[in-house]
Scaffold this motif. Structure first.
Motif, short mmCIF file in Angstrom:
data_model
loop_
_atom_site.label_atom_id
_atom_site.label_comp_id
_atom_site.label_asym_id
_atom_site.label_seq_id
_atom_site.Cartn_x
_atom_site.Cartn_y
_atom_site.Cartn_z
N ALA A 1 78.78 -3.67 35.46
CA ALA A 1 79.69 -4.80 35.22
C ALA A 1 78.98 -6.14 35.44
N ILE A 2 77.79 -6.08 36.02
CA ILE A 2 76.97 -7.29 36.15
C ILE A 2 75.58 -6.98 35.60
N VAL A 3 75.08 -7.89 34.74
CA VAL A 3 73.71 -7.73 34.25
C VAL A 3 72.87 -8.87 34.82
N SER A 4 71.58 -8.59 34.99
CA SER A 4 70.73 -9.61 35.56
C SER A 4 69.29 -9.36 35.15
N GLY A 5 68.48 -10.39 35.28
CA GLY A 5 67.09 -10.20 34.96
C GLY A 5 66.36 -11.51 34.75
N MET A 6 65.17 -11.40 34.15
CA MET A 6 64.40 -12.60 33.86
C MET A 6 64.30 -12.77 32.35
N ALA A 7 64.19 -14.02 31.94
CA ALA A 7 64.12 -14.30 30.50
C ALA A 7 63.43 -15.64 30.30
N LYS A 8 63.22 -15.98 29.04
CA LYS A 8 62.64 -17.28 28.74
C LYS A 8 63.59 -18.06 27.85
N LEU A 9 63.72 -19.34 28.18
CA LEU A 9 64.56 -20.23 27.41
C LEU A 9 63.64 -21.31 26.85
N ASP A 10 63.43 -21.30 25.55
CA ASP A 10 62.45 -22.21 24.94
C ASP A 10 61.12 -22.14 25.67
N GLY A 11 60.71 -20.94 26.02
CA GLY A 11 59.44 -20.75 26.68
C GLY A 11 59.46 -20.92 28.19
N MET A 12 60.59 -21.46 28.72
CA MET A 12 60.66 -21.68 30.17
C MET A 12 61.25 -20.45 30.86
N PRO A 13 60.49 -19.88 31.84
CA PRO A 13 61.04 -18.70 32.51
C PRO A 13 62.21 -19.06 33.43
N LEU A 14 63.23 -18.23 33.41
CA LEU A 14 64.35 -18.40 34.33
C LEU A 14 64.97 -17.05 34.67
N THR A 15 65.82 -17.04 35.68
CA THR A 15 66.54 -15.81 36.02
C THR A 15 67.98 -15.96 35.54
N VAL A 16 68.53 -14.84 35.12
CA VAL A 16 69.88 -14.83 34.56
C VAL A 16 70.73 -13.77 35.24
N ILE A 17 71.97 -14.11 35.53
CA ILE A 17 72.93 -13.14 36.06
C ILE A 17 74.25 -13.38 35.33
N GLY A 18 74.96 -12.33 34.98
CA GLY A 18 76.27 -12.55 34.37
C GLY A 18 77.15 -11.31 34.41
N HIS A 19 78.46 -11.56 34.37
CA HIS A 19 79.39 -10.43 34.21
C HIS A 19 79.21 -9.87 32.80
N GLN A 20 79.42 -8.58 32.64
CA GLN A 20 79.29 -7.99 31.33
C GLN A 20 80.49 -7.11 31.00
N LYS A 21 81.16 -7.46 29.92
CA LYS A 21 82.27 -6.63 29.44
C LYS A 21 81.76 -5.72 28.32
#
Lengths: 319, 281
Positions: free
Chosen positions: A97-117
């Motif tokens: 029900a929660i997803v999370s991880g690392m990703a890049k936004l326009d090449g900038m690394p960031l961490t992401v967390i969110g509820h997932q339906k």
């Protein structure tokens, strides 16, 4: 994915069905109806704009839960690259029900967390309808600390009916897991940006939502209790949810006015579900702009501002 | 007409405290837990605890103070804060008025300074009689200020929770008090000061999911109900009966959520002993 329509979207649905029929007719090559179709398209656009310009809070609540609405993973996919999902709380389980991880936004690394339906019935059950258990919040906590340790900005997406009310959830400390996140997020030494993309269901939503900037999509909602729950308490009648939705002030516009959120992000006409790609573009612009503003603030100032912002929320009289 | 009257199944034990617990004015009191009729004076002498079954009656914030702090040491502060109907919520003003009349309080919490075993502390005590002890802007603000006072004066902070959760009538502002109170206690921890949280019957929702579960030590009164979701909500969701003893203090103890269960009569001495640990060099 098949387009589904809410009750108040029915006139649009009827018109679109007609267009589809006429298009089919034309493609058979018998008669040329292109002019007629063009007219209907225009009319449908107008109708959609008109309907969406005067939606009620209860209709907003329904849009925020629209089955075609983009979810966290849809936005990650559309806005970012190189997403690496992180799983598990290292103590009990991995909560889908929660997803999370690392990703890049326009090449900038960031961490992401969110509820997932989930979208299909099977997915919905797998994702527990986006209602996390304590291990979901503890996975999020792990990723928050990860973000701090590696000095990466944290982006969270809120979209949940609420934390799951179950026996196991209580046994494993649902309350504590939410409280811990509130506490840790308030002191986390990395910039935090939160976006409410759909349903902001009470404490279960807030557990990912203590941030330096809070954005809300135009047709998202955020509330202390669901309109149905509120109606059940007030009138012992969950069917009066539309009245409760008015009372509770749950829309993005209400929250912006109360200075609880910093920005309302525009959605395509007819809602994010009508044009998910455009919705993601609009959101990405807002996210990039807001992150740029908080990214280089020294941590001490950032934490101070984060705290002071929370301290200001609340209305009371004092003598 | 039926020949035999069907016996109604006995209510789930977890449901009983949901009923109004009120000690009537009469000479005799009926215990809400064991239903025994007890001489009222006996209950009062016994820290408002049933002498037959050890049930801890729900008590008001001011009734609780003498059991908590050194005699005569409590000094109330921040008593000028009163709630506002920020959302224009149906019937909220009337509810506030009747709660004020019933309890003599402006909102569901009192805040102050006191001594426990001679140790100065900042203290907040919630009162369930005021709109179910719900947390709105005033409750959140008073908790945050009490924590900030503790940081300023370098004293421990103690909270006594008794609440159904966030106050619906203040909408999102109530929800945000969860973040506000949790952020305040996080600052207290940063300052290296202890927070002792005491849970009493009942502690639920937004209070459980914020400051109340963040104590460095968490104490609870025997048999009190503590949880995130209310038992009725859980029952409706999972469509099953809840196990006996579910969400009782003993249940939380068993699952590692709290440090100890302390009888009301031992609370003052226990707190004094704990505080001594922090004040001794």
């Amino acid at each position: 994915m098949a387009q589904e329509y809410l009750e108040f979207e029915k006139p649009i649905a009827d018109l679109e069905k007609k267009i589809e029929e006429l298009t089919l007719f034309t493609s058979n090559g018998d008669i040329n109806l292109e002019e007629e179709i063009l007219k209907l398209h225009k009319k449908s656009d107008q109708l959609r704009a008109e309907i969406y310009s005067r939606i009620t809070p209860w209709q907003k609540a329904q849009i925020s839960r629209h089955p075609n609405r983009p979810y966290t993973l849809d936005y990650i996919e559309a806005m970012m690259t190189d997403f690496v999902e992180m799983h598990g709380d290292r103590a009990f389980a991995d909560d889908p029900a929660i997803v999370s991880g690392m990703a890049k936004l326009d090449g900038m690394p960031l961490t992401v967390i969110g509820h997932q339906k989930g979208r299909t019935t099977k997915e919905k059950i797998f994702r527990n309808f986006g209602m996390p258990n304590p291990e979901g919040y503890r996975k999020a906590l792990r990723v928050m600390r990860f973000a701090e340790r590696f000095r990466k900005p944290l982006l969270t997406f809120i979209d949940t009916p609420g934390a799951y009310p179950g026996i196991g959830a209580e046994e494993r400390g649902q309350g504590e897991s939410i409280a811990r996140n509130l506490s840790v997020m308030s002191q986390l030494k990395t910039p935090i940006l939160t976006v409410v993309i759909g349903e902001g269901g009470s404490g279960g939503a807030l557990a990912l939502g203590v941030a330096d900037r809070i954005l809300m999509l135009e047709h998202s909602t955020y509330s202390v209790i669901s309109p149905e729950g509120c109606a059940a308490i007030l009138w012992n009648n969950g069917a009066k949810a539309s009245e409760a939705a008015e009372l509770l002030k749950i829309t993005a516009q209400d929250l912006f006015q109360m200075k609880v959120v910093d920005e309302v992000v525009e959605e395509p006409i007819g809602g994010a579900h009508r044009d998910p790609r455009r919705a993601a573009e609009l959101l990405k612009e807002a996210v990039v702009r807001n992150l740029a503003e908080i990214r280089n603030v020294p941590f001490d100032d950032l934490l101070k501002q984060r705290y002071e912002k929370l301290r200001r929320i609340g209305m009371f009289d004092e003598i | 007409m039926a020949w035999f009257k069907k016996e109604r199944p006995e209510k789930l034990s977890s449901e009983t405290p949901a009923k109004k617990v009120k000690i009537p004015e009469g000479l005799w009191v009926k215990c809400d837990n064991c239903k025994e009729i007890i001489y009222r004076k006996e209950v009062e002498k016994n820290f408002k605890v049933c002498p037959k079954c050890d049930y801890h009656f729900r008590i008001t914030a001011s009734e609780r103070l003498p059991y908590l702090v050194d005699e005569g040491s409590f000094f109330e502060v921040e008593d000028g804060l009163s709630p506002r109907d920020a959302l224009g919520f149906k019937d909220y003003k009337e509810k506030l008025k009747s709660s004020r009349k019933k309890t003599g309080l402006k909102d569901a919490i009192i805040s102050g300074e006191a001594k426990i075993g001679g140790c100065p502390v900042q203290l907040v005590v919630m009162d369930f009689n005021f709109m179910g002890g719900s947390m709105g802007s005033v409750v959140g603000e008073k908790i945050a200020r009490a924590v900030e006072r503790a940081i300023d004066k370098k004293t421990p902070f103690i909270s006594v929770a008794s609440s159904g959760g966030a106050r619906m009538q203040e909408g999102i502002l109530s929800l945000m008090q969860m973040a506000k109170t949790s952020a305040a206690t996080a600052r207290l921890a940063e300052a290296g000061l202890p927070f002792i949280s005491i849970l009493t019957d009942p502690t639920f929702g937004g209070v459980t999911a914020s400051f109340a579960m963040l104590g460095d030590l968490i104490l609870a009164e025997p048999k009190c109900l503590i949880g995130f979701a209310g038992p009725r909500v859980i029952e409706q969701t999972i469509k099953q009966q809840l196990p006996a003893g579910f969400q009782r203090a003993e249940f939380l103890m068993e699952h590692g959520m709290i440090d100890m269960i302390v009888s009301r009569k031992d609370l003052h001495a226990t707190l004094a002993r704990i505080l001594e640990f922090f004040t001794t060099e």
